[in-house]
Design a protein around this motif. Sequence first.
Motif, PDB file in Angstrom:
ATOM      1  N   MET A   1       0.611  -1.646  -0.147  1.00 43.06           N
ATOM      2  CA  MET A   1      -0.429  -0.285   0.336  1.00 43.06           C
ATOM      3  C   MET A   1       0.809   1.274  -0.325  1.00 43.06           C
ATOM      4  SD  MET A   1      -3.511  -0.339   2.728  1.00 43.06           S
ATOM      5  CE  MET A   1      -1.665  -1.215   3.720  1.00 43.06           C
ATOM      6  N   LYS A   2       0.498   2.546  -0.394  1.00 47.74           N
ATOM      7  CA  LYS A   2       1.155   3.811  -0.503  1.00 47.74           C
ATOM      8  C   LYS A   2       0.312   4.602  -0.338  1.00 47.74           C
ATOM      9  CE  LYS A   2       5.038   2.085  -2.391  1.00 47.74           C
ATOM     10  NZ  LYS A   2       6.650   2.630  -1.469  1.00 47.74           N
ATOM     11  N   THR A   3       0.944   5.978   0.504  1.00 44.28           N
ATOM     12  CA  THR A   3       0.038   6.915   1.143  1.00 44.28           C
ATOM     13  C   THR A   3       1.517   8.175   0.720  1.00 44.28           C
ATOM     14  OG1 THR A   3      -1.512   7.800   2.237  1.00 44.28           O
ATOM     15  CG2 THR A   3       0.778   6.227   3.034  1.00 44.28           C
ATOM     16  N   ASN A   4      -0.335   8.793   0.903  1.00 39.67           N
ATOM     17  CA  ASN A   4       0.489  10.492   0.552  1.00 39.67           C
ATOM     18  C   ASN A   4       0.425  11.358   1.452  1.00 39.67           C
ATOM     19  OD1 ASN A   4       1.650  10.017  -2.108  1.00 39.67           O
ATOM     20  ND2 ASN A   4      -0.091  10.240  -3.123  1.00 39.67           N
ATOM     21  N   THR A   5       0.079  10.471   2.571  1.00 40.99           N
ATOM     22  CA  THR A   5      -0.575  11.512   3.892  1.00 40.99           C
ATOM     23  C   THR A   5      -0.114  11.582   4.467  1.00 40.99           C
ATOM     24  OG1 THR A   5      -3.135  10.630   2.925  1.00 40.99           O
ATOM     25  CG2 THR A   5      -2.775  11.820   5.491  1.00 40.99           C
ATOM     26  N   ILE A   6       0.438  11.984   5.614  1.00 44.22           N
ATOM     27  CA  ILE A   6       1.025  12.461   7.306  1.00 44.22           C
ATOM     28  C   ILE A   6      -0.206  11.900   8.117  1.00 44.22           C
ATOM     29  CG2 ILE A   6       2.367  13.838   8.585  1.00 44.22           C
ATOM     30  CD1 ILE A   6       3.085  15.525   6.045  1.00 44.22           C
ATOM     31  N   LYS A 196      -5.744  -0.835  11.208  1.00 47.03           N
ATOM     32  CA  LYS A 196      -6.665  -1.308   9.337  1.00 47.03           C
ATOM     33  C   LYS A 196      -7.459  -0.652   9.084  1.00 47.03           C
ATOM     34  CE  LYS A 196      -4.232  -4.851   7.770  1.00 47.03           C
ATOM     35  NZ  LYS A 196      -3.201  -4.451   6.865  1.00 47.03           N
ATOM     36  N   ALA A 197      -7.695   0.372  10.049  1.00 48.79           N
ATOM     37  CA  ALA A 197      -8.942   1.303   9.883  1.00 48.79           C
ATOM     38  C   ALA A 197      -9.101   2.353   9.884  1.00 48.79           C
ATOM     39  CB  ALA A 197     -10.585   1.313  11.625  1.00 48.79           C
ATOM     40  N   ILE A 198      -7.559   2.754  10.596  1.00 48.24           N
ATOM     41  CA  ILE A 198      -6.681   4.567  10.047  1.00 48.24           C
ATOM     42  C   ILE A 198      -6.501   4.276   9.034  1.00 48.24           C
ATOM     43  CG2 ILE A 198      -5.381   5.801  10.708  1.00 48.24           C
ATOM     44  CD1 ILE A 198      -5.326   4.874  12.817  1.00 48.24           C
ATOM     45  N   GLU A 199      -5.890   2.492   8.328  1.00 47.86           N
ATOM     46  CA  GLU A 199      -5.681   2.649   6.965  1.00 47.86           C
ATOM     47  C   GLU A 199      -7.153   2.519   6.025  1.00 47.86           C
ATOM     48  OE1 GLU A 199      -2.651  -0.235   8.477  1.00 47.86           O
ATOM     49  OE2 GLU A 199      -3.490  -0.711   6.776  1.00 47.86           O
ATOM     50  N   GLN A 200      -7.789   2.117   6.280  1.00 49.39           N
ATOM     51  CA  GLN A 200      -8.689   2.220   5.408  1.00 49.39           C
ATOM     52  C   GLN A 200      -9.366   3.885   5.223  1.00 49.39           C
ATOM     53  OE1 GLN A 200      -9.925  -0.456   2.776  1.00 49.39           O
ATOM     54  NE2 GLN A 200      -7.774  -1.199   3.478  1.00 49.39           N
ATOM     55  N   TYR A 201      -9.114   3.941   6.316  1.00 51.41           N
ATOM     56  CA  TYR A 201      -9.601   5.481   5.966  1.00 51.41           C
ATOM     57  C   TYR A 201      -9.099   6.225   5.950  1.00 51.41           C
ATOM     58  CZ  TYR A 201     -11.043  10.374   8.115  1.00 51.41           C
ATOM     59  OH  TYR A 201     -12.032  11.566   7.754  1.00 51.41           O
ATOM     60  N   VAL A 202      -7.606   6.521   5.479  1.00 52.76           N
ATOM     61  CA  VAL A 202      -6.557   7.243   4.640  1.00 52.76           C
ATOM     62  C   VAL A 202      -7.112   7.165   3.446  1.00 52.76           C
ATOM     63  CG1 VAL A 202      -4.153   7.800   4.189  1.00 52.76           C
ATOM     64  CG2 VAL A 202      -5.773   7.669   7.034  1.00 52.76           C
ATOM     65  N   LEU A 203      -6.892   5.319   3.215  1.00 50.80           N
ATOM     66  CA  LEU A 203      -6.889   5.568   1.414  1.00 50.80           C
ATOM     67  C   LEU A 203      -8.611   5.883   0.960  1.00 50.80           C
ATOM     68  CD1 LEU A 203      -5.189   1.831   1.276  1.00 50.80           C
ATOM     69  CD2 LEU A 203      -4.425   4.011   0.897  1.00 50.80           C
ATOM     70  N   LYS A 205      -9.963   8.688   2.031  1.00 53.91           N
ATOM     71  CA  LYS A 205      -9.699   9.491   2.021  1.00 53.91           C
ATOM     72  C   LYS A 205      -9.549   9.986   0.396  1.00 53.91           C
ATOM     73  CE  LYS A 205      -9.232  14.060   4.071  1.00 53.91           C
ATOM     74  NZ  LYS A 205      -8.189  14.517   5.286  1.00 53.91           N
ATOM     75  N   GLU A 206      -7.950  10.168   0.663  1.00 56.37           N
ATOM     76  CA  GLU A 206      -6.855   9.786  -0.542  1.00 56.37           C
ATOM     77  C   GLU A 206      -7.809   9.368  -1.649  1.00 56.37           C
ATOM     78  OE1 GLU A 206      -2.752   9.469   1.108  1.00 56.37           O
ATOM     79  OE2 GLU A 206      -3.741   7.499  -0.194  1.00 56.37           O
ATOM     80  N   GLY A 207      -8.748   8.180  -1.800  1.00 55.44           N
ATOM     81  CA  GLY A 207      -9.879   8.308  -3.207  1.00 55.44           C
ATOM     82  C   GLY A 207     -10.964   8.532  -3.944  1.00 55.44           C
ATOM     83  N   ILE A 208     -11.134   9.873  -2.418  1.00 58.38           N
ATOM     84  CA  ILE A 208     -12.819  10.986  -2.592  1.00 58.38           C
ATOM     85  C   ILE A 208     -12.082  11.901  -3.458  1.00 58.38           C
ATOM     86  CG2 ILE A 208     -14.068  12.533  -1.564  1.00 58.38           C
ATOM     87  CD1 ILE A 208     -14.631   9.789   0.548  1.00 58.38           C
ATOM     88  N   SER A 209     -10.078  12.620  -2.977  1.00 64.29           N
ATOM     89  CA  SER A 209      -9.958  14.024  -2.421  1.00 64.29           C
ATOM     90  C   SER A 209      -9.023  13.438  -4.750  1.00 64.29           C
ATOM     91  CB  SER A 209      -8.250  14.021  -2.153  1.00 64.29           C
ATOM     92  OG  SER A 209      -7.854  14.385  -2.614  1.00 64.29           O
ATOM     93  N   ASP A 210      -8.590  12.046  -5.313  1.00 63.45           N
ATOM     94  CA  ASP A 210      -8.245  11.988  -6.437  1.00 63.45           C
ATOM     95  C   ASP A 210      -9.770  12.091  -7.318  1.00 63.45           C
ATOM     96  OD1 ASP A 210      -5.915  11.326  -5.640  1.00 63.45           O
ATOM     97  OD2 ASP A 210      -5.969   8.904  -5.701  1.00 63.45           O
ATOM     98  N   LYS A 211     -10.476  11.825  -7.105  1.00 60.22           N
ATOM     99  CA  LYS A 211     -12.035  11.918  -7.624  1.00 60.22           C
ATOM    100  C   LYS A 211     -12.077  13.246  -7.905  1.00 60.22           C
ATOM    101  CE  LYS A 211     -13.487   7.311  -6.483  1.00 60.22           C
ATOM    102  NZ  LYS A 211     -14.705   6.819  -5.810  1.00 60.22           N
ATOM    103  N   GLN A 212     -12.132  13.941  -6.841  1.00 57.71           N
ATOM    104  CA  GLN A 212     -12.389  15.417  -7.360  1.00 57.71           C
ATOM    105  C   GLN A 212     -11.645  16.290  -7.982  1.00 57.71           C
ATOM    106  OE1 GLN A 212     -12.278  16.571  -2.710  1.00 57.71           O
ATOM    107  NE2 GLN A 212     -14.411  16.224  -2.851  1.00 57.71           N
ATOM    108  N   ILE A 213      -9.964  15.641  -7.655  1.00 60.56           N
ATOM    109  CA  ILE A 213      -8.932  16.657  -8.751  1.00 60.56           C
ATOM    110  C   ILE A 213      -9.533  16.478 -10.067  1.00 60.56           C
ATOM    111  CG2 ILE A 213      -6.985  16.147  -9.636  1.00 60.56           C
ATOM    112  CD1 ILE A 213      -6.460  16.343  -6.458  1.00 60.56           C
TER     113      ILE A 213
END
Length: 213
Positions: A1-6, A196-203, A205-213
């Motif tokens: 898994m990859k993330t751009n989130t802090i 896992k709950a935090i990871e899924q939340y982050v992913l 949220k990043e997916g929503i952000s990508d769709k908005q972009i």
Amino acid sequence: MKTNTIITIGRQYGSAGREIGYKIAEDFGIKLYDKEMLARAAKESGICEEIFETHDEKPTNSFLYSLVMDTYSMGYAGSAYNDMPLNHKVFLAQFDTIKKIADEGPCILVGRCADYALESYDNVVSVFIHADLEARISRISRIYDLPANKAKDRIVKTDKKRASYYNYYTNKRWGDADSYELCLNSSKLGIEGAAKAIEQYVLFKEGISDKQI
């Protein structure tokens, strides 16, 4: 898994917040900063590392202590900075270091008002980990081989220090749901489940952000 989130993690003592952070860091392949923040802040500010450890998430209102220990403080220039109490200098140095670490890329920052330091950053998820008191007493008793009453006393004192530090230096309240983006009970989810709950939340949220972009 990859993330751009802090990810910033506030935590009750004995809630396994740091261990949850390490699990997330392992899964995402990113660094976790806990005590490492202190060593780096000391190196970059020129303030003795022992002073950072003494002040770590412990606000001190002792003018005499600050006055005496201030003789060991160096680094920042300017009369306004030099006139500050030592605990404020330590906080500002740590504040700067947290921002520098965040500017280097996705990571996990444990405690030390990191969520407040990074509140202007868009790619931050602030998390607070809490747990039922009995579960925390059991955990601290096991880790430090303490009787339940001693473990409870340590929990109460440590949480009080963390709350005082956070409330003193930020415009928010430690442990209040309004102060964080996500709050989880680790005694219900366990270390693995909370991670896992935090990871899924982050992913998500990043997916929503990508769709908005």
